[in-house]
Design a protein around this motif. Structure first.
Motif, PDB file in Angstrom:
ATOM      1  N   GLY A 187      44.217  33.401  34.622  1.00 16.92           N
ATOM      2  CA  GLY A 187      43.433  33.014  35.478  1.00 16.92           C
ATOM      3  C   GLY A 187      43.145  34.081  36.684  1.00 16.92           C
ATOM      4  N   PRO A 188      44.399  34.023  37.269  1.00 14.18           N
ATOM      5  CA  PRO A 188      44.267  34.900  38.591  1.00 14.18           C
ATOM      6  C   PRO A 188      43.976  36.393  38.146  1.00 14.18           C
ATOM      7  N   LEU A 189      44.552  36.672  37.117  1.00 17.01           N
ATOM      8  CA  LEU A 189      44.252  38.215  36.680  1.00 17.01           C
ATOM      9  C   LEU A 189      42.694  38.649  36.284  1.00 17.01           C
ATOM     10  N   LEU A 190      42.217  37.488  35.729  1.00 18.99           N
ATOM     11  CA  LEU A 190      40.840  37.739  35.440  1.00 18.99           C
ATOM     12  C   LEU A 190      39.763  37.614  36.579  1.00 18.99           C
ATOM     13  N   GLU A 191      40.368  36.845  37.591  1.00 21.19           N
ATOM     14  CA  GLU A 191      39.659  36.632  39.028  1.00 21.19           C
ATOM     15  C   GLU A 191      39.703  38.157  39.674  1.00 21.19           C
ATOM     16  N   ALA A 192      40.628  38.675  39.288  1.00 21.07           N
ATOM     17  CA  ALA A 192      40.696  40.319  39.914  1.00 21.07           C
ATOM     18  C   ALA A 192      39.515  41.087  39.280  1.00 21.07           C
ATOM     19  N   PHE A 193      38.954  40.844  38.217  1.00 26.59           N
ATOM     20  CA  PHE A 193      37.998  41.532  37.699  1.00 26.59           C
ATOM     21  C   PHE A 193      36.575  41.233  38.490  1.00 26.59           C
ATOM     22  N   LYS A 194      36.511  40.098  39.073  1.00 20.58           N
ATOM     23  CA  LYS A 194      35.383  39.913  39.964  1.00 20.58           C
ATOM     24  C   LYS A 194      35.078  40.740  41.209  1.00 20.58           C
ATOM     25  N   ASP A 195      36.209  41.251  41.479  1.00 19.45           N
ATOM     26  CA  ASP A 195      36.310  42.134  42.676  1.00 19.45           C
ATOM     27  C   ASP A 195      36.123  43.704  42.095  1.00 19.45           C
ATOM     28  N   ARG A 196      35.024  44.146  42.374  1.00 19.96           N
ATOM     29  CA  ARG A 196      34.497  45.504  41.933  1.00 19.96           C
ATOM     30  C   ARG A 196      35.606  46.575  42.221  1.00 19.96           C
ATOM     31  N   ALA A 197      36.027  46.597  43.425  1.00 17.73           N
ATOM     32  CA  ALA A 197      37.036  47.582  43.857  1.00 17.73           C
ATOM     33  C   ALA A 197      38.469  47.375  43.003  1.00 17.73           C
ATOM     34  N   LEU A 198      38.957  46.114  42.699  1.00 10.43           N
ATOM     35  CA  LEU A 198      40.060  45.971  42.127  1.00 10.43           C
ATOM     36  C   LEU A 198      39.645  46.341  40.702  1.00 10.43           C
ATOM     37  N   ARG A 199      38.481  45.977  40.134  1.00 10.99           N
ATOM     38  CA  ARG A 199      38.445  46.262  38.858  1.00 10.99           C
ATOM     39  C   ARG A 199      38.468  47.790  38.442  1.00 10.99           C
ATOM     40  N   ARG A 200      38.177  48.663  39.345  1.00 11.15           N
ATOM     41  CA  ARG A 200      37.886  50.135  39.217  1.00 11.15           C
ATOM     42  C   ARG A 200      39.493  50.480  39.412  1.00 11.15           C
ATOM     43  N   ARG A 201      40.090  49.877  40.184  1.00 11.75           N
ATOM     44  CA  ARG A 201      41.713  50.478  40.561  1.00 11.75           C
ATOM     45  C   ARG A 201      42.532  49.797  39.459  1.00 11.75           C
ATOM     46  N   ILE A 202      42.479  48.462  39.163  1.00 13.06           N
ATOM     47  CA  ILE A 202      43.586  48.270  38.321  1.00 13.06           C
ATOM     48  C   ILE A 202      43.235  47.578  37.171  1.00 13.06           C
ATOM     49  N   GLY A 203      41.936  47.673  36.679  1.00 16.29           N
ATOM     50  CA  GLY A 203      41.496  47.018  35.568  1.00 16.29           C
ATOM     51  C   GLY A 203      41.923  47.321  34.255  1.00 16.29           C
ATOM     52  N   ASN A 204      42.332  48.679  34.007  1.00 12.53           N
ATOM     53  CA  ASN A 204      43.258  49.067  32.613  1.00 12.53           C
ATOM     54  C   ASN A 204      44.782  48.365  32.775  1.00 12.53           C
TER      55      ASN A 204
END
Length: 336
Positions: A187-204
């Motif tokens: 759940g928390p890992l997928l919450e990070a996807f809602k943050d655009r900056a985090l998604r770009r930085r650590i999405g992979n």
């Protein structure tokens, strides 16, 4: 005296004389397990120390001495004190060790973290989470590995922040820790996807962690298929397809019917599962050109015929040729 818990130590044993070379001189062995001989040769064995007696006065004195030494002006003495408190393993030392996490010397802080790892317990985990914010790579690395070993679910969010550290060793350690923690981290890992900056930085990195969790992440991923965030749903679909488990077929079919925006991602994932034979192929190769796997058909049949017919007819208008072809195969598989 005070009776300590049984422990296993590796010692070098000279079987003819019974002389034990490497036991801690501060401990008195009262009884040990039996040991098979090896023709009198010197060899390595694992001996279980069943009872270890340390006089209570000596133990209390050592505990208080080392706690006091944590406040020494000598860096070496402070570091050694933390190390010795870890060896004693008494939870009464935890508060002093947590306080030592603010020491000005990196090696003292690292020794304190190592001691907290050895002692364990809820308060130690709180201290290790505090150490995740340390400026020293080595201190943080010890803390991450400790939280990994303890499977601390409360450490998930700070560990996710650890993925953003520039040090490669910390990124890898945080990744391993989150994988070990498993489903509680999804759940928390997928919450990070809602943050655009985090998604770009650590999405992979997040995607890889979820895949590496394997089947432990399936149930939490299925729960977020209804999340309002499109990136969360697409990521969950993609990871479920990579993990490969037939349990995901029916939930994916429901998502296909309920959310036209997800239809192409669902079709891609179901096709991948069929290619990998996670889902039962429909008869011969020729049949597979026109029919869907059994688990997918079952997913459609769980809904009313009227709803399925209407929604599949609407899917025939989807701009994606892949989705339109899937809808035709579904209609053929269900109604012939």
């Amino acid at each position: 005296g005070v009776l300590l818990a049984p422990r296993t130590i590796e010692i070098e044993v000279k079987l003819r004389s019974g002389f034990l070379d490497t036991l801690d001189p501060d401990l008195a062995i009262l009884h040990t397990g039996s040991l098979e001989t090896d023709d009198g040769n010197i060899t390595k064995r694992r001996l279980e120390v069943l009872f270890v007696l340390l006089p209570e006065q000596t133990f209390e004195g050592a505990l208080q001495r080392w706690i006091g030494q944590l406040r020494s002006h000598d860096v070496t003495l402070r570091s050694d004190a933390a190390h010795q408190l870890g060896k004693l393993g008494d939870e009464r030392a935890v508060d002093a060790l947590v306080e030592a996490l603010t020491d000005s010397d990196e090696y003292v802080r690292k020794s304190a973290v190592t001691a907290l790892r050895r002692i364990g317990g809820v308060r130690s985990m709180e201290g290790l989470r505090q150490a995740l914010g340390d400026r020293s790579e080595q201190v943080v690395l010890q803390a991450v590995n400790g939280l990994r070993d303890m499977r601390d679910r409360d450490a998930v969010e700070p560990l996710i922040r650890g993925l953003t550290r520039r040090e490669r060793s910390l990124q890898l350690a945080a990744t391993d820790a989150l994988v070990r923690i498993g489903g509680d981290a999804v759940g928390p890992l997928l919450e990070a996807f809602k943050d655009r900056a985090l998604r770009r930085r650590i999405g992979n990195q997040i995607w890889k962690i979820l895949v590496d969790m394997g089947t432990k992440s399936i149930d939490p991923l299925l729960q977020v298929l209804s999340d309002e965030n499109q990136y969360v749903r697409i990521t969950a679909i993609s990871v479920l397809g990579r993990i490969g488990d037939r349990r995901v077929a029916a939930p994916l079919v429901r998502l296909f019917l309920d959310d036209p925006r997800m239809q192409e991602a669902v079709v891609t994932t179901l096709a991948r599962l069929e290619e990998r034979q996670v889902l039962e192929p429909a008869g011969t190769a020729a049949d597979r050109e026109f029919a869907l796997p059994r688990e997918v058909i079952d997913g459609f049949q769980a809904r009313s015929r009227e709803d399925v017919t209407r929604l599949l007819t609407e899917a025939l208008e989807n701009p994606s040729p892949k989705v339109r072809r899937f809808a035709l195969k579904a209609i053929y598989s269900l109604y012939g």
